[in-house]
Scaffold this motif. Structure first.
Motif, PDB file in Angstrom:
ATOM      1  N   LEU A  59      42.365  45.417  10.822  1.00  0.00           N
ATOM      2  CA  LEU A  59      41.978  46.449   9.839  1.00  0.00           C
ATOM      3  C   LEU A  59      40.451  46.544   9.744  1.00  0.00           C
ATOM      4  CD1 LEU A  59      42.891  48.380   7.480  1.00  0.00           C
ATOM      5  CD2 LEU A  59      42.682  46.391   5.976  1.00  0.00           C
ATOM      6  N   TYR A  60      39.766  45.392   9.625  1.00  0.00           N
ATOM      7  CA  TYR A  60      38.302  45.392   9.531  1.00  0.00           C
ATOM      8  C   TYR A  60      37.663  45.884  10.825  1.00  0.00           C
ATOM      9  CZ  TYR A  60      38.858  42.701   5.207  1.00  0.00           C
ATOM     10  OH  TYR A  60      39.197  42.297   3.949  1.00  0.00           O
ATOM     11  N   PHE A  61      38.250  45.494  11.956  1.00  0.00           N
ATOM     12  CA  PHE A  61      37.730  45.910  13.266  1.00  0.00           C
ATOM     13  C   PHE A  61      37.760  47.444  13.368  1.00  0.00           C
ATOM     14  CE2 PHE A  61      39.329  47.367  17.428  1.00  0.00           C
ATOM     15  CZ  PHE A  61      38.256  47.046  18.246  1.00  0.00           C
ATOM     16  N   ILE A  62      38.863  48.028  12.992  1.00  0.00           N
ATOM     17  CA  ILE A  62      38.996  49.489  13.063  1.00  0.00           C
ATOM     18  C   ILE A  62      38.032  50.145  12.074  1.00  0.00           C
ATOM     19  CG2 ILE A  62      40.584  51.442  12.624  1.00  0.00           C
ATOM     20  CD1 ILE A  62      41.227  50.046  15.263  1.00  0.00           C
ATOM     21  N   ARG A  63      38.014  49.620  10.833  1.00  0.00           N
ATOM     22  CA  ARG A  63      37.155  50.198   9.791  1.00  0.00           C
ATOM     23  C   ARG A  63      35.683  50.162  10.217  1.00  0.00           C
ATOM     24  NH1 ARG A  63      36.599  46.822   4.475  1.00  0.00           N
ATOM     25  NH2 ARG A  63      35.137  45.853   5.914  1.00  0.00           N
ATOM     26  N   ASP A  64      35.222  49.018  10.752  1.00  0.00           N
ATOM     27  CA  ASP A  64      33.819  48.885  11.157  1.00  0.00           C
ATOM     28  C   ASP A  64      33.475  49.827  12.305  1.00  0.00           C
ATOM     29  OD1 ASP A  64      33.694  46.997   9.255  1.00  0.00           O
ATOM     30  OD2 ASP A  64      33.670  45.262  10.613  1.00  0.00           O
TER      31      ASP A  64
ATOM     32  N   ASN B 244      35.301  59.012  15.938  1.00  0.00           N
ATOM     33  CA  ASN B 244      36.376  59.260  16.916  1.00  0.00           C
ATOM     34  C   ASN B 244      36.826  57.987  17.634  1.00  0.00           C
ATOM     35  OD1 ASN B 244      36.398  62.038  16.466  1.00  0.00           O
ATOM     36  ND2 ASN B 244      34.588  62.276  17.766  1.00  0.00           N
ATOM     37  N   PHE B 245      36.457  56.826  17.062  1.00  0.00           N
ATOM     38  CA  PHE B 245      36.728  55.557  17.753  1.00  0.00           C
ATOM     39  C   PHE B 245      38.207  55.398  18.145  1.00  0.00           C
ATOM     40  CE2 PHE B 245      37.948  51.046  17.652  1.00  0.00           C
ATOM     41  CZ  PHE B 245      37.184  50.600  18.704  1.00  0.00           C
ATOM     42  N   ILE B 246      39.114  55.695  17.230  1.00  0.00           N
ATOM     43  CA  ILE B 246      40.546  55.471  17.532  1.00  0.00           C
ATOM     44  C   ILE B 246      40.998  56.395  18.676  1.00  0.00           C
ATOM     45  CG2 ILE B 246      42.922  55.599  16.644  1.00  0.00           C
ATOM     46  CD1 ILE B 246      41.846  54.767  13.913  1.00  0.00           C
TER      47      ILE B 246
ATOM     48  N   GLN C 270      39.289  57.894  20.957  1.00  0.00           N
ATOM     49  CA  GLN C 270      38.643  57.608  22.253  1.00  0.00           C
ATOM     50  C   GLN C 270      39.099  56.293  22.884  1.00  0.00           C
ATOM     51  OE1 GLN C 270      34.498  57.832  21.230  1.00  0.00           O
ATOM     52  NE2 GLN C 270      34.506  60.074  21.128  1.00  0.00           N
ATOM     53  N   ASN C 271      39.645  55.383  22.042  1.00  0.00           N
ATOM     54  CA  ASN C 271      39.986  54.053  22.570  1.00  0.00           C
ATOM     55  C   ASN C 271      41.447  53.664  22.332  1.00  0.00           C
ATOM     56  OD1 ASN C 271      37.179  52.834  23.335  1.00  0.00           O
ATOM     57  ND2 ASN C 271      36.911  53.824  21.346  1.00  0.00           N
ATOM     58  N   LYS C 272      42.286  54.666  22.030  1.00  0.00           N
ATOM     59  CA  LYS C 272      43.670  54.371  21.610  1.00  0.00           C
ATOM     60  C   LYS C 272      44.398  53.430  22.568  1.00  0.00           C
ATOM     61  CE  LYS C 272      46.933  57.653  21.675  1.00  0.00           C
ATOM     62  NZ  LYS C 272      47.593  58.911  21.287  1.00  0.00           N
ATOM     63  N   TYR C 273      44.302  53.715  23.844  1.00  0.00           N
ATOM     64  CA  TYR C 273      45.065  52.915  24.819  1.00  0.00           C
ATOM     65  C   TYR C 273      44.564  51.472  24.895  1.00  0.00           C
ATOM     66  CZ  TYR C 273      46.717  57.533  26.215  1.00  0.00           C
ATOM     67  OH  TYR C 273      47.264  58.796  26.205  1.00  0.00           O
ATOM     68  N   ASP C 274      43.231  51.320  24.901  1.00  0.00           N
ATOM     69  CA  ASP C 274      42.657  49.965  24.958  1.00  0.00           C
ATOM     70  C   ASP C 274      42.950  49.176  23.680  1.00  0.00           C
ATOM     71  OD1 ASP C 274      41.697  50.487  27.450  1.00  0.00           O
ATOM     72  OD2 ASP C 274      39.603  50.736  26.863  1.00  0.00           O
ATOM     73  N   ILE C 275      42.884  49.867  22.534  1.00  0.00           N
ATOM     74  CA  ILE C 275      43.169  49.196  21.248  1.00  0.00           C
ATOM     75  C   ILE C 275      44.609  48.672  21.276  1.00  0.00           C
ATOM     76  CG2 ILE C 275      43.492  49.541  18.754  1.00  0.00           C
ATOM     77  CD1 ILE C 275      41.329  51.766  18.890  1.00  0.00           C
ATOM     78  N   CYS C 276      45.540  49.538  21.704  1.00  0.00           N
ATOM     79  CA  CYS C 276      46.961  49.147  21.731  1.00  0.00           C
ATOM     80  C   CYS C 276      47.186  47.987  22.697  1.00  0.00           C
ATOM     81  CB  CYS C 276      47.840  50.335  22.122  1.00  0.00           C
ATOM     82  SG  CYS C 276      47.954  51.561  20.805  1.00  0.00           S
ATOM     83  N   ALA C 277      46.589  48.069  23.892  1.00  0.00           N
ATOM     84  CA  ALA C 277      46.787  47.013  24.895  1.00  0.00           C
ATOM     85  C   ALA C 277      46.230  45.690  24.378  1.00  0.00           C
ATOM     86  CB  ALA C 277      46.117  47.408  26.201  1.00  0.00           C
TER      87      ALA C 277
ATOM     88  N   ILE D  61      47.698  51.302  10.801  1.00  0.00           N
ATOM     89  CA  ILE D  61      46.229  51.323  10.637  1.00  0.00           C
ATOM     90  C   ILE D  61      45.590  52.348  11.583  1.00  0.00           C
ATOM     91  CG2 ILE D  61      44.123  49.922  11.004  1.00  0.00           C
ATOM     92  CD1 ILE D  61      45.836  47.485   9.946  1.00  0.00           C
ATOM     93  N   ILE D  62      46.166  52.514  12.768  1.00  0.00           N
ATOM     94  CA  ILE D  62      45.567  53.501  13.698  1.00  0.00           C
ATOM     95  C   ILE D  62      46.323  54.842  13.653  1.00  0.00           C
ATOM     96  CG2 ILE D  62      44.482  51.819  15.229  1.00  0.00           C
ATOM     97  CD1 ILE D  62      46.828  52.289  17.211  1.00  0.00           C
ATOM     98  N   GLY D  63      47.115  55.027  12.596  1.00  0.00           N
ATOM     99  CA  GLY D  63      47.729  56.341  12.346  1.00  0.00           C
ATOM    100  C   GLY D  63      49.018  56.618  13.098  1.00  0.00           C
ATOM    101  N   LEU D  64      49.668  55.586  13.641  1.00  0.00           N
ATOM    102  CA  LEU D  64      50.935  55.825  14.336  1.00  0.00           C
ATOM    103  C   LEU D  64      52.081  55.881  13.327  1.00  0.00           C
ATOM    104  CD1 LEU D  64      50.595  53.350  17.374  1.00  0.00           C
ATOM    105  CD2 LEU D  64      50.015  55.777  17.278  1.00  0.00           C
TER     106      LEU D  64
END
Ligand code: KG4
Ligand code: ZN
Length: 340
Positions: free
Chosen positions: A222-227, A234-236, A238-245, A177-180
């Motif tokens: 999925l909805y959290f990322i989409r919203d 640029n949400f993903i 800018q926040n990649k590390y926090d999203i993953c953690a 979902i976050i493109g990994l």
């Protein structure tokens, strides 16, 4: 007399061969299939073709590293299931042919049981610490998430399992979902090290018994990322590390909560983990801290034995060899095989 077992693993997308001599691993060769990265998941047809190409060189390398001749081998063990049928067929057919040619016993192995029995691999011929029976094992991989009571090498009882996705699948789907690239699990683990696990929160499922559920989390993610992308493209990035953690912490919390519940219910304090997700550094840290709090004797496999490998097949084959649990040439692989 020493017993030498050749193990073959081909249940998903790793072709692996290993030689075990009296529980000591002499070699454990794994050929990963990078081809699936481009597709965001394992493509069964491509996996079987790659196994067909890899199996002979992988076995040759395992024998050469182990400094063992084919004629020295006492038995050949192979993963019969669960897994992708086309993939399992390659390892099964190879093992059958090998057993026939060298007139040695053929030993079928349950891949799930094998993940758990990695705990009895000896790193060297000296003393090694292994769990005592009965122990409780959290088995978390890309295809399975289960709680298992192990009362002997080949005697296991499943007391809880996922009712939908597996924990590894949750990692991989959130990663996608976050493109990994596939598999997302190891990358989420890596990025999470630089992030804040409390940055975002996700609801955990409310399942009353010892079962797990991960599909709700995947949809919420999925909805959290989409919203958030709607508000900031640029949400993903800018926040990649926090999203993953944050998502990693939620998945691991779900696993640990149920493990604690199972340990309390069974009153077992001998606790083990196995499967690909047991490579996760947050899970490993969380287990160590729970062990301290709860007086658990904890067993975490060496990293090389967490994800799919043939050493675990060979060690299981070794225990079956001792019990003379051999298989006939009419054996066929099984895509859905349970632990019992
Ligand atoms: O046991 P395994 O190799 O294959 C199955 O039997 O399914 O497990 C593979 C799974 C994948 O979903 C992968 O993303 C996950 O294990 N995995 C991890 C980590 N390393 C592998 N998940 C989270 N953190 C890791 N470090
Ligand atoms: Zn596996």
């Amino acid at each position: 007399m020493s017993i030498i077992i050749l193990g073959i693993e081909s249940s998903c997308d790793d072709t692996s061969a290993a030689v075990v001599k009296d529980r000591v691993v002499l070699s454990n060769v794994i050929a990963n299939q990078d081809i699936h990265k481009a597709y965001g998941g394992v493509v069964p047809e491509l996996a079987s073709r790659a196994h067909q190409q890899n199996i002979i060189p992988v076995v040759a390398q395992a024998l050469s590293i182990a400094k063992v001749q084919k004629s020295d081998i006492n038995g050949i063990a192979f993963a019969r299931g669960p897994g992708l049928l086309g993939s399992l067929l390659v390892g099964t057919s190879f093992a059958k042919g090998f057993a026939l040619s060298y007139n040695i016993p053929l030993i079928e192995v349950n891949h799930l049981q094998a993940h758990i029995l990695t705990h009895f691999i000896k790193e060297n011929s000296g003393y090694n610490n292994h769990p005592r029976f009965p122990f409780l094992c959290l088995l978390a991989s890309g295809g399975h998430t289960q709680l298992v009571i192990v009362s002997d090498y080949l005697k296991m009882e499943m007391i809880g399992q996922t009712i939908d996705d597996a924990a590894g699948e949750a990692f991989d789907k959130c990663g996608k979902i976050i493109g990994l690239p596939y598999p997302g699990g190891p990358l989420i683990d890596k990025f999470a090290k630089q992030g804040n696990k409390n940055a975002f929160s996700f609801t955990k499922p409310k399942i009353s018994d010892l079962n797990f559920s991960f599909s709700g989390l995947k949809t919420a993610f999925l909805y959290f990322i989409r919203d958030n992308i709607k508000k900031n493209t640029n949400f993903i990035e800018q926040n990649k590390y926090d999203i993953c953690a944050s998502v990693q912490c939620t998945i691991i919390d779900i696993l640990i909560d149920k493990l604690i519940k199972a340990a309390e219910k069974t009153r077992i304090k001998e606790i083990a983990v196995a499967g690909g997700v047991s490579a996760n550094s947050h899970l490993r840290d969380a287990l160590l801290s729970e062990a301290k709090k709860r007086n658990w004797n904890i067993f975490i496999p060496a990293l090389e034995y967490t994800t799919d490998n043939a050493a675990m097949i060979a060690i299981t084959g070794y225990f079956k060899y001792l019990k003379k649990e051999f298989t006939g040439q009419d054996v066929t692989p099984v895509a859905k095989l349970m632990i019992e």
